[in-house]
Design a protein around this motif. Sequence first.
Motif, PDB file in Angstrom:
ATOM      1  N   GLN A 163     -12.862  -4.407  -0.211  1.00 31.21           N
ATOM      2  CA  GLN A 163     -12.872  -3.517  -1.373  1.00 31.21           C
ATOM      3  C   GLN A 163     -14.118  -3.758  -2.199  1.00 31.21           C
ATOM      4  OE1 GLN A 163      -8.960  -3.480  -3.594  1.00 31.21           O
ATOM      5  NE2 GLN A 163      -8.497  -4.818  -1.871  1.00 31.21           N
ATOM      6  N   TYR A 175       0.857  -1.186   0.000  1.00 36.97           N
ATOM      7  CA  TYR A 175       0.000   0.000   0.000  1.00 36.97           C
ATOM      8  C   TYR A 175       0.892   1.234   0.000  1.00 36.97           C
ATOM      9  CZ  TYR A 175       0.930   0.528   5.032  1.00 36.97           C
ATOM     10  OH  TYR A 175       1.530   0.698   6.240  1.00 36.97           O
ATOM     11  N   ARG A 188      -4.016   1.956  -2.680  1.00 41.93           N
ATOM     12  CA  ARG A 188      -4.659   1.910  -1.364  1.00 41.93           C
ATOM     13  C   ARG A 188      -3.744   2.538  -0.334  1.00 41.93           C
ATOM     14  NH1 ARG A 188      -6.578  -3.341   0.323  1.00 41.93           N
ATOM     15  NH2 ARG A 188      -6.252  -2.431   2.380  1.00 41.93           N
ATOM     16  N   GLY A 224     -12.225  -0.148   1.428  1.00 42.61           N
ATOM     17  CA  GLY A 224     -10.884   0.448   1.316  1.00 42.61           C
ATOM     18  C   GLY A 224     -10.111   0.375   2.604  1.00 42.61           C
TER      19      GLY A 224
END
Lengths: 843, 150
Positions: free
Chosen positions: B113, B33, B64, B102
């Motif tokens: 998600q 991420y 993300r 998220g």
Amino acid sequence: MSKRSKTVKITMDNKVLQVKRKLTILQAAECNGIYIPTLCAHEALTPFGGCRMCIVEVEGMRGFPTACTTPVEEGMVIRTHTAQVQNERREILQLILSEHTSSCLICGQKDECREYMGTIRKAGVITGCRYCPNDGQCELQDVVEYLGLKEIDYPIYYRQLRVEKEDPFYDRDYNLCILCGRCIRMCQEIRMADVLAFKQRGRQTVIGPAYNRTHWQAGCEFCGACVSVCPTGALSEKARKWEGKAEREEVTTCSLCGVGCQVRLLIKGEKVIGSLPAEDPLVNDGQLCVKGRFCVTELVNNHRRLRKPYRTQNGAELQISWEQAIELAAKKLSDCPAERFGLLVSPNCTNEDLYVAQKFARVVMGSVNIDTTARKFYGPGFNAYLNLMRMSVPLADLSKASLILCVGLDTRFGRSVVGVQLRKAIGRGAKVITINPRNNNLTMIAEKWLQPAPDEMVHLLRSLVKLTEKKGRRTMMSASRRKRGDLADELSQVAEMLGEACSPVILVGSEFLQRRESPQILEAIGKLARNTCAGVLPLPAQSNLYGSVLMGAYPELLPGGFSSTDKGRADDLSERWSADIPTFPSRRSAEALLWGRKLKVLYLIGVVPPNREPHSDFTIFQNIYPSGSPGQADLVLPAAAFTETDGTSINGEGRIQRVRKAVHPPGEALPDWEILCRIARKLGKKGFDFGNVRQIHKEISRFVAGFGNFAKPRRKASPLLIEGELRVVRRKSAGKKRADKKPPFMMNVSTVEHIYRGFPLTDWVEGARMLFAEETVDVSPEDAKKLGISTGDEVVVSWEHFQKSLLARIVSGQQRGMLYATLRNGEFIEPNPHPVIMRKKDV
Amino acid sequence: MIDREWGDIFSGFAGEQGDLIPILQRVQEKAGYITKGAIEAISQFLKISENQIFGVASFYSQFRFTEPGRNSIKVCMGTACHVRGGQILGDVLERELAISAGQTTEDKRFDLQRVACLGCCALAPVIQINDDIYSRMTVIRLKEVLEKYE
């Protein structure tokens, strides 16, 4: 091919128009008085095409192009408000409004309701629906009215976003935001601060800094430019939320620092309700810093302003009339011998005030004891600083420079107008080098950041002087052995860059001025400038430092900047003023005369009483606020702030600029010059019969070049031209005492510089307390971890005879073992930096 | 001074503004991420403010900002799944896991998600956990499916 003409012929709404080639349809319409509704377009910003309000019909073009992004072309036939275009616009506006609190826009009762919104209750109660502070100033309201929208056919989607109030000076309610992106473009294109961005996308889109950071955390300068361009009430000033529309405006010169920005004061009744940048290409070019934008109104409207004269007797305050006050002052002054009188005046005063003040000391009191607080601020470096001002270049030279060297400069809050110019220069391809022990917003944009320890600054600059003197010869720095190789390399690179640069400029900040070696640092800057043919621009913190020198508000200087030992000048002055001008004893120091001993009468104009007891038998305190600790002033006289007086002021570049009276002073307060003249007349002295500022200005023009036209002063930047010199006491170097052990910390002390008439702005402006560090000490993250300190903790720093508790702030990018303290009163701590011990305060 | 951790991420890039998205992709590949430290390092490398980088990165759903969980749940929001109640599945999952799409649960067990289409519309509504596809999903079955994953 034939040469293209500069204009094109278009037809707009059946009118044939000849317009400039490079305009957009929207600009062409505006030039010809045709209204096209817009929400996202702004004259200062690049076209965005986001709100779709400005759609028009263009023959031969598919769909409805937006007027703000479509350039005009030869033969274009444009229709701006056909029935179909208006219908489309109404539909789009409804979509925008379906996410916007819209009671003020389409409610059938809105006009009837407004009449009842006033209340007779004393509390700030508002009746009726008011979701938005921008009522009456909102551009959405204008567009709704223009399109005659009466209701919204879509379901209302309220975004339920939290109103953001944690930052100083303005609140943000993104429920009212229409995502026009003006604030973002302002922040990115004009200010280049890059604090705001669109986050997420689609329905989730919001505006703000990275993550959920506050603007303060994200590096915002609080210039307020975003607030000024917001078409709705999403961004609103805390202090003037419900003030409504201004009735008139007045352009004046901001007196909160030496940049001298032109501000538009917004006035309603007898109150300054806001300050916005003036579109003035010479100095600030439509920009302001947080002080000019947000601090002015809170500063001058504070409820603690002095309104009536009073005297203190046995600790009690007795209100008296102006007649009684003038009489009392005159009585005390007539009993006071010349050498036991002292007059201290603020370098924030106008030229006219300063001129009358020095004339008062010299003619009325026959005394040379006149000084400003700048002497304390600059200390031993004062003369060296003025010497740099003799070499100054205009700020506009930054636009020509290919290299700009910043020494001890921070442009985040104060002087942020200069920061914008720097970023503009970088955008143009210029290089910026910053020399600063501390990490600030210039380090990221700078090509090179030289980070000497505070006490190595002078060595570093001297090495640069040597390197620029004789090319090719490398000078090693003795002070930093550890990184000698790297640093020497860096230095020769910088020297080379300076040597090759085209019209380089050296900007001088104020972060090293409280250090003992400040005269040496300033002298090295001067030499460096001479070696490299660079322009120097010192950016003083005081709004009228230049004027105070030129008006002769110092014992060593006469009006016009002539030395007071110049017998011819003094005689000439005696003749003009028809009074004996006392001469300054050539071997005395002004500091000893005024600051170091007890006087009989001390007259303070825009100055807070010095930090010693007792300073005088009788103190006259003339200012806009009370002195803080009662009993320090025997007679208190209310004065006018810069928004309430006429006059001129000279900024750091040497431009003579007008200070204009926007409103009357509160209560019975009077301008400084008028109070002085009244006392002088009471004492039967001639030459103080000034009826207005214009007459004083006329008298100054006999001594000082450039003065004369009061209504339109000569606003040409010019280096300080004076013949006299200030006598400063250079402290002898104490000699390096070798400590037995290496001290745990070295503390570097500086004084607050955001001062107006002796008071730090933080005293009167709530929001400023969050921005300007005061009584704080900055600690590196590593040291903080070792001692278990976090930001906001109280720590105790101590050395031999001194102990002080300060608030800790953790600052990344700071050297280990180094502390930076910002203190309110400017006492020079010797030596500076000082070895100290620091511990966390026991709870 | 760019953090050593991120130094090698920038190899091969000239430091131009256009490098931003490929660098972000490389960061996500390496760390899973976009971390705060990475944004800070990119900001220093490209001389773009952290705020702008965040603005660009948050526009794209491929990036993300939270650490992925041990198991990753994807709820399909494609047309067919939407018609057959994918929205409800998503809402229930958000409530059950007490996170929004998220995000990652506090115990790092799941991240959630919403995706556009998993490509098996005939089996709608569909959720995917790690590499397993669960077709014709119902709210009742959700809980027992979740229990399979630690």
